[in-house]
Design a protein around this motif. Structure first.
Motif, PDB file in Angstrom:
ATOM      1  N   ASN A   1       2.479   1.643  -3.468  1.00  0.00           N
ATOM      2  CA  ASN A   1       1.473   2.026  -4.452  1.00  0.00           C
ATOM      3  C   ASN A   1       1.122   3.508  -4.318  1.00  0.00           C
ATOM      4  O   ASN A   1       1.023   4.230  -5.320  1.00  0.00           O
ATOM      5  N   THR A   2       0.947   3.978  -3.096  1.00  0.00           N
ATOM      6  CA  THR A   2       0.636   5.393  -2.864  1.00  0.00           C
ATOM      7  C   THR A   2       1.781   6.284  -3.329  1.00  0.00           C
ATOM      8  O   THR A   2       1.551   7.346  -3.932  1.00  0.00           O
TER       9      THR A   2
ATOM     10  N   LEU B   1      -5.051  -5.876  -7.997  1.00  0.00           N
ATOM     11  CA  LEU B   1      -4.164  -6.020  -6.839  1.00  0.00           C
ATOM     12  C   LEU B   1      -4.184  -7.485  -6.424  1.00  0.00           C
ATOM     13  O   LEU B   1      -5.254  -8.073  -6.282  1.00  0.00           O
TER      14      LEU B   1
ATOM     15  N   THR C   1       0.833  -1.208   0.000  1.00  0.00           N
ATOM     16  CA  THR C   1       0.000   0.000   0.000  1.00  0.00           C
ATOM     17  C   THR C   1       0.864   1.253   0.000  1.00  0.00           C
ATOM     18  O   THR C   1       0.578   2.225  -0.713  1.00  0.00           O
ATOM     19  N   ARG C   2       1.923   1.247   0.777  1.00  0.00           N
ATOM     20  CA  ARG C   2       2.803   2.418   0.840  1.00  0.00           C
ATOM     21  C   ARG C   2       3.481   2.674  -0.501  1.00  0.00           C
ATOM     22  O   ARG C   2       3.524   3.811  -0.980  1.00  0.00           O
TER      23      ARG C   2
END
Length: 242
Positions: free
Chosen positions: A65-66, A87, A62-63
């Motif tokens: 991807n952000t 995903l 998630t990190r």
């Protein structure tokens, strides 16, 4: 006059698909092929994460991807389209042992971006490829569906059909009288969307560690696009003297 004595009616015969000696027809095909600069370019970004703990792997994915999305968004209007695809978070089982023991987890996120500024494209591609465990594929060059190049090709195909029909009529020492039919036989076809050589860039792929300096932007040469249009046309002409 009674119904029994009414004259029989005959259906009107359908028009013949060919000419007659009094109204000869001529059929031609008009084509146009253009080579133009691309208007947009598409790249795909694959962000990965790997770890023994599922939640930590998901948080890491998630990190990253952000981070990748925020980087793309910094290019503002140069980015026409930004989409997140599938995903996946997949456990990998150990090869040895009787029980099903998860050895590690693999996470993937796919991102697609379309840009209209090719200078920004080179900078963004380089910056994304410099991120850890991030792969960049592309670019794929293309025209927009409503590109003026499509209209230009269609108009040129029609003009060529008319010119060709006139030349045939002139060879018979006669003239065209009317357009009977105009058919789009193939529509325009922009190709190829697949690049000549797809670049797959990833810092992890080359085993590079943290970069002390930002890499120089890639110098990307846009691939010319081919646009094609084709029409079939039928005309009538004045009877020639043979």
């Amino acid at each position: 006059m009674t119904p029994d004595t009414a004259p029989a009616t005959h259906p009107t015969p359908p028009p013949v698909p060919y000419g007659t000696p009094d109204t000869p027809r001529i059929a031609v095909r008009g084509e146009a092929r253009l080579e133009v600069d691309p208007e947009i370019a598409r790249i795909t970004v694959t962000v990965t994460a790997r770890g023994k703990d599922r939640r930590e792997t998901l948080a890491d994915l998630t990190r990253r991807n952000t981070l990748a999305l925020d980087l793309v968004k910094t290019y503002g209007d140069a980015v026409e389209r930004l989409e997140t695809g599938a995903l996946t978070l997949t456990p990998e089982l150990g090869r040895h042992g009787r029980g099903e023991r998860v050895r590690t987890h693999h996470g993937l996120v796919h991102i697609t971006a379309e840009l209209n500024d090719f200078t920004a494209l080179g900078e963004l591609t380089t910056a994304l490829a410099d991120l850890d465990l991030t792969r960049v594929d592309g670019p794929w060059w293309a025209l927009r569906p409503d590109s003026p190049a499509h209209r230009t090709a269609r108009q040129q195909a029609v003009r060529e059909a008319v010119q060709r029909a006139r030349e045939y009529a002139e060879a018979l020492e006669t003239t065209l009288t009317a357009l009977v039919e105009l058919a789009d036989t193939g529509a325009e076809d922009t190709h190829p969307r697949v690049p000549q050589s797809t670049r797959a860039l990833s810092r992890a792929a080359y085993g590079a560690g943290p970069a002390e300096d930002e890499p120089a932007p890639l110098d990307l040469e846009p691939q010319r696009q081919h646009v094609r249009a084709q029409v079939d046309a039928r005309f009538t002409m004045a009877p020639p003297r043979l």
